[in-house]
Every structure is written in structure tokens, then in C-alpha cells.
Write a protein that holds these residues in place. Structure first.
Motif, PDB file in Angstrom:
ATOM      1  N   ALA A  38      19.448  82.750  88.760  1.00 18.55           N
ATOM      2  CA  ALA A  38      19.979  82.081  87.602  1.00 18.55           C
ATOM      3  C   ALA A  38      21.308  82.322  86.926  1.00 18.55           C
ATOM      4  N   ASP A  39      21.309  83.736  86.985  1.00 19.17           N
ATOM      5  CA  ASP A  39      22.364  84.293  86.507  1.00 19.17           C
ATOM      6  C   ASP A  39      23.935  83.744  87.130  1.00 19.17           C
ATOM      7  N   VAL A  40      23.601  83.506  88.463  1.00 23.65           N
ATOM      8  CA  VAL A  40      24.819  82.805  89.392  1.00 23.65           C
ATOM      9  C   VAL A  40      25.277  81.654  88.923  1.00 23.65           C
ATOM     10  N   ASP A  41      24.143  80.924  88.545  1.00 24.36           N
ATOM     11  CA  ASP A  41      24.366  79.427  88.318  1.00 24.36           C
ATOM     12  C   ASP A  41      25.117  79.461  86.632  1.00 24.36           C
ATOM     13  N   LEU A  42      24.702  80.494  85.927  1.00 24.57           N
ATOM     14  CA  LEU A  42      25.307  80.769  84.518  1.00 24.57           C
ATOM     15  C   LEU A  42      26.773  80.987  84.518  1.00 24.57           C
ATOM     16  N   VAL A  54      28.179  87.052  94.908  1.00 24.80           N
ATOM     17  CA  VAL A  54      28.438  85.981  95.096  1.00 24.80           C
ATOM     18  C   VAL A  54      29.729  85.434  94.023  1.00 24.80           C
ATOM     19  N   THR A  55      30.555  84.691  94.496  1.00 22.26           N
ATOM     20  CA  THR A  55      31.748  84.409  94.032  1.00 22.26           C
ATOM     21  C   THR A  55      31.440  83.088  93.396  1.00 22.26           C
ATOM     22  N   LYS A  56      32.523  82.820  92.025  1.00 21.80           N
ATOM     23  CA  LYS A  56      32.174  81.758  91.232  1.00 21.80           C
ATOM     24  C   LYS A  56      32.049  80.388  92.025  1.00 21.80           C
ATOM     25  N   ASN A  57      32.907  80.330  93.386  1.00 19.16           N
ATOM     26  CA  ASN A  57      32.910  78.956  93.805  1.00 19.16           C
ATOM     27  C   ASN A  57      31.571  78.665  94.954  1.00 19.16           C
ATOM     28  N   GLY A  58      30.748  79.924  94.806  1.00 19.39           N
ATOM     29  CA  GLY A  58      29.439  79.755  95.308  1.00 19.39           C
ATOM     30  C   GLY A  58      29.354  80.442  96.907  1.00 19.39           C
TER      31      GLY A  58
END
Length: 695
Positions: A38-42, A54-58
Motif C-alpha cells: 500500500a505504501d508503494v501506491d501512496l 520500487v520506483t515511482k513509475n512502478g
């Protein structure tokens, strides 16, 4: 079900979700993976970085712009990002310490052609508890292999490399029950699992963009305890300076009764394959209160078919079926003495190979397959971990070089089979690996497939045995010695208005006038014709055990050569080449095996390639074959009408005993020492070539 071809057989392909849910160790309860995901999505909508690598562009960290194939430098540099990602992942989890660490192998042999059994994987998970920093097959927990580009060739090479690596993990370390692995080609990854019953691979996924399966795999592996990584908690590796690894091994006779044994030296460990029984035998000594007690014993560890009676129980049943003291003494002399046995218990439960719901379970049905040892399909059935302790520490027959000892041993073994058959049992797996020498007499080992004769009749066409030694009939699954009976002519009925006498008179007259004769009327089959008798179902019987014993005699005669240090002359080289050809055909080709047993003088003609000193030995082996064929013919003479008649099989036992002991007597004064003719037809390598020939 999709499958993948490997050097060790077919691997089942399952979805990544199934692999993670049903095969991986459970995720440590203190790891809050859902919160981290969930933190990755936020983080995508915030200025901060996600905790996971993981980078912001997924995309997976380190591959934000390029996949491994686009990165410059050596292959190991292209995958350096994976090692860094594992470090970032452990930091994201928090203070929880992982059991393993991940490393890339800086000295990896990338090309498949350059790899040997000692070549370590391209990457591996190692225990953090290693004291001396050693990296070898006993410290590698999870192997991985890389390739910078993805092609059909590189994918095939990676499959070969990872299955070889997993095989080495299982073979080199007696603690391993199963093993995980992974393969990478560019950004494509597969997860792998294998135990003694199966090889399973996940479907391929792009770990750069579909990174969640990779992170779940890492977390499940990094924080799993040794038993969940495939290590046996009932086996402890002893740290010492011995050339061969020594272990302390628990043997459970019941849930509350265990004994501990300290291994002294390995006696047998010939199974390098993944699938199969993985049998290991040690010379060991019992440990009580930290001290060695009693004489050395033989401890056997193997994976056996779940659902079958265990070997120790078979031994008890056979001995209880003996009708006289004489038979009991004969059984005691010819078979090993069981001191303790039982399934391996882990947390109070028998240790079994895993099951995957989507693959199903074929149960306990015997079937034809391609593995080194038994004619069976190992990956289709579940297996259970089993240990048994014998009183006798024996010498395997296949390590003997004296032909006198070999043929004397075969005569002894025939005595053992005679009393076994008398008690109403058949062995069903007589092979060179199951005959052992102890105190100047032969012991018959491996009773896992032994069965009562009346029970064998309940499952016709069941094919068991060891490649190269199984009876020709068993390999074909049908009787081949049915006597050629003179069939009665079927009665023919002609049309009612047909006058046979007038017909022949008219045709005689036509022939005299050189005219075309009349055509014979179409006959009508009689309504009273009896139907063709149905051939009875094929069953394993005592003669098949004896034929396997005969194949052992042929094995030592044909696949071994007279040991000599002299340089071979032209004639001897030609004879040796001919013998190699005969040996390959005789033990690998089904048609040749059939001809050798049933084909009259065929086997005798094959003996012309042998060394002249073996002429008398070959003659006795041919005599034994003649006894066997006579026994088969008599037993199957009235098979169609009255069924199989084995009442005269005792004469075959007697004939075998006479032939083998006569051979030993012939060799007693002038023994002949032999050695394996060629490594490609040796006992340990036969499985590999058989597997290739059955593809």
C-alpha cells in the motif's frame, strides 16, 4: 497441464499465484507486506520514496530505465541491482533479522558448456550463520542462474543449469528434502521447486514491471526457518575435518520412540537424479548419552512410495509366512536383519513430498516411465521419507571384481529366492544393486516391491523392476512363451443347394477341355464355431525374479572385461569394440533383450566377442537361460485353457543353482578378475542413457 522439458524429466508449469500460495514457505507473521505494498501506491502521489525497492513509475529499483539486456558491462553487472534490491527489502521489513543473505557469484561459469558438477550457481541464498564464510553445495540454500538475453537457446540453457544445481543440492547434502531455485533471462523470471517426486516451475513473469511475485518470493525465502527451506531437522551435520561429511540422524520407530545414529562412512549414494528414491546408505553406530553403543550397523535413508507397505513391515510379513524352522533359518541367512525402521517424523508428522492442488495425484498405480532405477513415473505420485537400520554392514555385489565371488553370490541368491518363493512371495526388483555380500554369503536387499503371489494377481499388468534387469515379459507386459498349439480348423458350411461331388466332377471335365473352372461358392461360417480363447491377464511371477538374476549374470559377463595391464593387440581391440556394441544393445534395446531370452541360439552367438578365458563361463550362463526358457514354456503351455502352471518352477531354481555354482567351481582354481567395460554402460550411468533413449 503445461510441462517443461528438463534433463531430469518433465517439469510441471503452474501459475505464479499457485506457486507462491502452495509451494513457498509461509510468510513470517511479523512482516506487514500488505502495508508495504500500500505504501508503494501512496508514494506514487507523494514526494517520498516507497519503502520497498520500487520506483515511482512502478519498476523494480535499479531497472527504472533499462532491462538487464540493455545495461552495459559484464553479465554479473547487469544483475547487481538484484543483490542491492534484496538489501533494500530487508531494510524495509525493519528490525526483523533474516536467516539468509543473497549474493551474486562473481566467478560464475556462465556458459553451459563450461559447467561441471563443481561449478556453483550464478547467484545464491546463503545462511547468515556460516562460520568460515564457505560457499559450497552444503551452504547454498537456494540457487539461481542468469542470462542477460532471452532466446530459446538461453532459456533452455537456464533450465538445464537450474535443474543441475537443484540436483547437486539434493545429492551433496543429506539434510536436503527439497530445494527452491530461480532462473532469469533478461527481465523474465521463473521460480522453481523440486523434491524427490516432482519438478515444478512457475509461469514466466517480468520481474521489472511485475515485481510483486519476486518480492514475495524473496521475503518467504529470507525469513523462513531451515525446515521450511527443505532442511531435515532430524539430521545434523557434524563439523569435523573428515573427507566425507558425517551426520547425526534420528530414526523413528514410532511417534514416541527414536534412536540416534552417528554416520561413520558412506556405503552407497549413487542416485544423482532429482526424481526417484534418493537412497543413501551409511555405516553408522548407535549413540546413547553421547557415547557410541554396540557394533556398526547399516543405516538406509530413502524416499518410498506413499501408500505401499514399508520395507521393515515386508520383512516381518515374509518371515511370519515361513512354515518351518528350516525356512526361517534360510530366510535369516539370505535376508538382512532389521533393527529399527520408520517414517521420518517432523513435528510428529510423516515427512512427505508436497502436493499441488492443480496437479492432482495419480495415486499408487504402477506405470511405465523413464527413471534410472524403477520402471515407474515418479513425478506423478507422492513419496514418503523413510529410514531403516540393518544389523549387517555388507559389500555391494557391483563393487566385486572376482568372477568366482560373483557367480558364487548368484548361486547363494538363488537359494534365497527359492525360499522366498516357497513362502508365497515374489521380490519384483532383483538387480545388481540389491545383492549384497556378508560373511561369505549373499543377502537379498530392498523388499519395498516384494508382494504376496495372491496379491500380485489383484493388479494385472503392473510393471515394476530395474532397467536392464527386469524380465523381458515384464517389460513387454505380456506372456511370450505360449506354446504354439495346433489350432483346430473351423468348420465350414456351404449353401444347402450346393452339390460338392457334382462340383468337382464338372471342374475336372472343364480342366480336361482347357476351359475355365467354376468358382468355388462363398462358404458360410458355421454357427457352431467356438470363439477364440481370451489370453489371461499378465501377472508377475517367480520366474521373472529368476530371469532378473540371469540378467545380472549376463551383466557381469557382457558389460565387464577381463582386467589386464597389457597393451591390447589389434584382435583384442576389435573384440572389445564388438563387446561394447553387444553390451549396449543387450541392456538398452528391448528387441535385443527379447531375442536374447527367447531367440534360440541368439544369446550364445553374442558370446563370441568375449575373451577366450570366459568361454566356459558363457556356456554355463547359456545353460541357465535354457533352464529358464524351458520353465517358461512349461508354465505357459496350457495358459489359454488352464492358466499359468508354476508347479515345475522348482526345477528352474535347481538348474540355476547348478549352473552358477558350477561356474564358481570352474573359477575357484583359476579366478578371473574383471572391470567395467566402459563408463557409458556402467551401473551408475545406465539411467542417463535409458532416459535419453525413451524420449
Amino acid at each position: 497441464m503445461k510441462t517443461i522439458s528438463t534433463p531430469f524429466g518433465k517439469a510441471a508449469e503452474v501459475s505464479t499465484d499457485i506457486f507462491i500460495k502452495e509451494l513457498l514457505p509461509p510468510l513470517q507473521s511479523r512482516i506487514q507486506l500488505d502495508a508495504l505494498l500500500a505504501d508503494v501506491d501512496l508514494a506514487k502521489d507523494a514526494s517520498r520514496r516507497p519503502k520497498l525497492p520500487v520506483t515511482k513509475n512502478g519498476r523494480l529499483w535499479g531497472y527504472a530505465l533499462k532491462t538487464p539486456s540493455k545495461l552495459k558491462g559484464r553479465k554479473v553487472s547487469a544483475f547487481k541491482g538484484l543483490q542491492i534490491c534484496v538489501g533494500k527489502l530487508t531494510k524495509a521489513v525493519g528490525p526483523l533479522e533474516s536467516f539468509l543473505e543473497f549474493r551474486n557469484n562473481e566467478k560464475a561459469q556462465w556458459a553451459l558448456r563450461n559447467r561441471t558438477d563443481d561449478s556453483l550457481p550464478d547467484a545464491y541464498f546463503l545462511p547468515r550463520s556460516r562460520r568460515d564464510g564457505r560457499v559450497d553445495w552444503t551452504t547454498i540454500v537456494v540457487p539461481g542462474v542468469y542470462n542477460k538475453v532471452k532466446t530459446q537457446t538461453t532459456s533452455g540453457d537456464n533450465i538445464t543449469k537450474i535443474t543441475r544445481c537443484m540436483s547437486q543440492c539434493l545429492y551433496r547434502d543429506a539434510r536436503r528434502r527439497y530445494v527452491y531455485g530461480f532462473t532469469v533471462e533478461d527481465s523474465t523470471m521463473r521460480l522453481w521447486y523440486c523434491d524427490r517426486a516432482q519438478i515444478i516451475a512457475s509461469s514466466a513473469f517480468d520481474f521489472v514491471t511485475e515485481w510483486e511475485p519476486l518480492l514475495r518470493f524473496w521475503l518467504c525465502i529470507l525469513y523462513a526457518d531451515p525446515p521450511n527451506l527443505g532442511f531435515d531437522p532430524t539430521v545434523r551435520l557434524l563439523e569435523d575435518d573428515a573427507k566425507e561429511a558425517c551426520y547425526e540422524i534420528e530414526v523413528w520407530s514410532s511417534a514416541d520412540n527414536s534412536q540416534v545414529y552417528h554416520t561413520l562412512a558412506p556405503l552407497s549414494n549413487t542416485d544423482r537424479d532429482i526424481l526417484g528414491r534418493g537412497t543413501r546408505v551409511w555405516k553408522a553406530v548407535k549413540i546413547e548419552d553421547g557415547k557410541e553403543v554396540g557394533e556398526p550397523v547399516a543405516l538406509k535413508d530413502s524416499w518410498v512410495r506413499d501408500g505401499r507397505q514399508r520395507e521393515g513391515h515386508m520383512d516381518t510379513s515374509i518371515r511370519e509366512s515361513s512354515a518351518s524352522n528350516e525356512d526361517r533359518k534360510a530366510l535369516e541367512r539370505s535376508f538382512l536383519t532389521v533393527l529399527a525402521h520408520g517414517d521420518v517424523l517432523i513435528d510428529g508428522t510423516a515427512d512427505r513430498t508436497k502436493t499441488v492442488s492443480t496437479l492432482g495425484n495419480a495415486g499408487d498405480k504402477d506405470a511405465v516411465g523413464s527413471h534410472e532405477n524403477l520402471i515407474s513415473s515418479h513425478h506423478e505420485r507422492r513419496q514418503v521419507h523413510y529410514r531403516i537400520v540393518y544389523k549387517e554392514v555388507c559389500e555391494p555385489l557391483h563393487s566385486v571384481s572376482s568372477l568366482f565371488k560373483i557367480f558364487k553370490a548368484l548361486g547363494d541368491a538363488c537359494h534365497g529366492l527359492k525360499v522366498l518363493h516357497k513362502c508365497g512371495w515374489v521380490h519384483r526388483d532383483i538387480s545388481v544393486g540389491n545383492l549384497l555380500l556378508f560373511d561369505n554369503f549373499t543377502k537379498i536387499a530392498d523388499l519395498e516391491y516384494a508382494e504376496r503371489v495372491d496379491e500380485v494377481a489383484k493388479h494385472p499388468h503392473a510393471i515394476v523392476g530395474t532397467h536392464g534387469f527386469v524380465a523381458a515379459e515384464v517389460q513387454l507386459g505380456r506372456y511370450i512363451f505360449l506354446a504354439r498349439r495346433q489350432r483346430k480348423r473351423r468348420k465350414i458350411e456351404f449353401p444347402l443347394d450346393f452339390d460338392e461331388a457334382a462340383f468337382y466332377e464338372e471342374n475336372s471335365a472343364r480342366l480336361a477341355r482347357n476351359e475355365t473352372p467354376l468358382s468355388f461358392p462363398v462358404p458360410v461360417p458355421s454357427r457352431h464355431n467356438s470363439p477364440k480363447p481370451k489370453t489371461p491377464d499378465f501377472h508377475y511371477n517367480a520366474l521373472h525374479d529368476l530371469e532378473s538374476l540371469w540378467w545380472i549374470a549376463a551383466y557381469f559377463l557382457i558389460t565387464y572385461e577381463v582386467a589386464t595391464d597389457k597393451e591390447l593387440g589389434e584382435e583384442a581391440i576389435h573384440r572389445r569394440d564388438s563387446q561394447c556394441k553387444v553390451a549396449r544393445n543387450l541392456f538398452w534395446d528391448g528387441a535385443t533383450r527379447y531375442n536374447a531370452i527367447e531367440g534360440g541360439v541368439y544369446f550364445e552367438t553374442q558370446l563370441e566377442c568375449l575373451h577366450p578365458s570366459l568361454e566356459g563361463v558363457g556356456s554355463h550362463v547359456e545353460d541357465a537361460r535354457a533352464y529358464l526358457v524351458t520353465g517358461y514354456t512349461e508354465a505357459e503351455r496350457d495358459l489359454l485353457a488352464e492358466g499359468l502352471n508354476l508347479e515345475g518352477s522348482g526345477s528352474v531354481h535347481a538348474g540355476f543353482i547348478d549352473c552358477f555354482y558350477a561356474t564358481a567351481k570352474l573359477l575357484k582354481e583359476h579366478d578371473v578378475l574383471v572391470r567395467p567395460l566402459d563408463t557409458t554402460i556402467g551401473y551408475r550411468r545406465r539411467a542417463y542413457f535409458l532416459r535419453r533413449s525413451h524420449k
